[in-house]
Scaffold this active site. Structure first.
Site, PDB file in Angstrom:
ATOM      1  CG  ASP A  10     -19.062  18.139  -8.428  1.00  0.00           C
ATOM      2  OD1 ASP A  10     -18.257  17.963  -9.355  1.00  0.00           O
ATOM      3  OD2 ASP A  10     -20.041  17.384  -8.246  1.00  0.00           O
ATOM      4  CB  SER A  11     -21.009  19.434 -12.312  1.00  0.00           C
ATOM      5  OG  SER A  11     -21.001  18.081 -11.893  1.00  0.00           O
ATOM      6  CB  CYS A  73     -15.348  18.898 -10.139  1.00  0.00           C
ATOM      7  SG  CYS A  73     -15.928  18.480 -11.786  1.00  0.00           S
ATOM      8  CD  GLU A 151     -26.291  15.810  -9.658  1.00  0.00           C
ATOM      9  OE1 GLU A 151     -27.241  16.547  -9.350  1.00  0.00           O
ATOM     10  OE2 GLU A 151     -25.143  15.924  -9.160  1.00  0.00           O
ATOM     11  CB  CYS A 185     -16.483  10.928 -11.411  1.00  0.00           C
ATOM     12  SG  CYS A 185     -17.988  11.907 -11.286  1.00  0.00           S
ATOM     13  CG  HIS A 187     -21.552  12.991  -9.222  1.00  0.00           C
ATOM     14  ND1 HIS A 187     -20.830  14.092  -9.595  1.00  0.00           N
ATOM     15  CD2 HIS A 187     -22.846  13.391  -9.160  1.00  0.00           C
ATOM     16  CE1 HIS A 187     -21.662  15.122  -9.769  1.00  0.00           C
ATOM     17  NE2 HIS A 187     -22.899  14.715  -9.505  1.00  0.00           N
TER      18      HIS A 187
HETATM   19  N1  DGL Z   1     -18.425  15.152 -10.036  1.00  0.00           N
HETATM   20  C1  DGL Z   1     -17.755  15.584 -11.194  1.00  0.00           C
HETATM   21  C2  DGL Z   1     -16.480  14.851 -11.453  1.00  0.00           C
HETATM   22  O1  DGL Z   1     -15.853  14.529 -10.477  1.00  0.00           O
HETATM   23  C3  DGL Z   1     -18.563  16.024 -12.364  1.00  0.00           C
HETATM   24  C4  DGL Z   1     -19.390  15.039 -13.057  1.00  0.00           C
HETATM   25  C5  DGL Z   1     -20.116  15.642 -14.218  1.00  0.00           C
HETATM   26  O2  DGL Z   1     -20.682  16.714 -14.037  1.00  0.00           O
HETATM   27  O3  DGL Z   1     -20.101  15.055 -15.301  1.00  0.00           O
HETATM   28  O4  DGL Z   1     -16.059  14.615 -12.554  1.00  0.00           O
END
Ligand code: DGL
Length: 270
Positions: A10-11, A73, A151, A185, A187
């Site tokens: 993931d990011s 992600c 984050e 997302c 996150h």
């Molecule tokens: N967690 C990621 C997603 O599901 C990336 C969020 C991001 O880096 O903007 O989209």
């Protein structure tokens, strides 16, 4: 049987929502996780940049001889059609398992989707839901502030800032009468209690990390790729920036100290 690790990326912290579920469903599996913390967020970037980053993330995992790649992600998953997949390594993204779970959960066929700007702009969830059930009405909304809030550790259930942002983003979806909300997302499940409290008890939240972990275990089983060791597997976490912030928030989320297991790498070498 295959005792090589599962690769997850993931990011940043978001993919840990899939890791947490993977560890619960298949505790014997080894996991190699990459969080691109030096370049998070992905969701506000161009398609070209996201695809370039994702190719490097995948290259790092394949160098670690993983038996499967899990794109934990939503942003990369939304563009996965344009991504070059590695040969001979099963590849799973969050989009289809999540859309399937939402279509099974909705009763009034009004489904909300929240995600990064890139995910919502791509229309990927709209397309995936329409393919499964053309009667589903989709109400979507980009929520770009959620990723930096997570984050930066604004994740407590009573965090006033995150609650205010959630109210601003989610009010119109609640008013549209959705009975199911895709957290598109990875996150977002980290703040799922705030999202749930804002939407109301009657709305079912779909966690893309969890649905993808279930799908991953099914694919490994079908292909005879499960690990056959009786002991608990190891986790190695890699990040592209400082390890301390990641270790702290990831440790809270996973419910254990992972300080020793986190390493920094230079992702531009891949
Ligand atoms: N967690 C990621 C997603 O599901 C990336 C969020 C991001 O880096 O903007 O989209």
């Amino acid at each position: 049987m295959d005792n090589r690790p599962i690769g997850v990326f993931d990011s940043g912290l978001g993919g840990l929502t899939a890791v947490k579920e993977l560890l619960e469903i298949m505790p014997q599996e080894h996991i190699v996780y990459f969080g691109d913390t030096g370049r998070v967020p992905y969701g506000s970037r161009s398609q070209e940049t996201i695809l370039k980053y994702a190719a490097q993330d995948i290259h790092f995992l394949t160098e670690n001889r993983v038996k499967m790649i899990v794109v934990a992600c939503g942003t990369v998953s939304s563009l996965a059609r344009n991504l070059k997949k590695p040969q001979g390594v099963p590849f799973i993204d969050v989009l289809h398992p999540t859309a399937l779970a939402a279509s099974a959960a909705t009763r009034n066929k009004r489904v909300g989707v929240i995600g990064t700007s890139a995910t919502i702009r791509s229309g990927s969830y709209r397309r995936a839901l329409a393919e499964i059930d053309s009667e589903i009405q989709v109400y979507d909304r980009e929520c770009p502030l959620f990723v930096p809030l997570v984050e930066n550790g604004f994740v407590a259930d009573d965090d006033e800032v995150t609650r205010l942002v959630a109210e601003r983003y989610l009010g119109e979806l609640r008013d549209a009468g959705v009975d199911t909300l895709i957290m598109g997302c990875t996150h977002y499940p980290i703040i799922s209690r705030i999202i749930g409290a804002t939407m109301g008890k009657e709305v079912t939240l779909i966690d893309s990390g969890r649905e993808t972990a279930f799908c991953c275990s099914k694919v490994l089983e079908e292909r005879g790729l499960l690990c056959d060791r009786p002991a608990k597997g190891d986790c190695s976490f890699y990040v592209s920036d400082r390890v301390d912030d990641f270790s702290r928030i990831a440790g809270i989320f996973l419910g254990r100290d992972i300080g020793q297991e986190v390493h920094q790498i230079d992702i531009n070498r891949y």
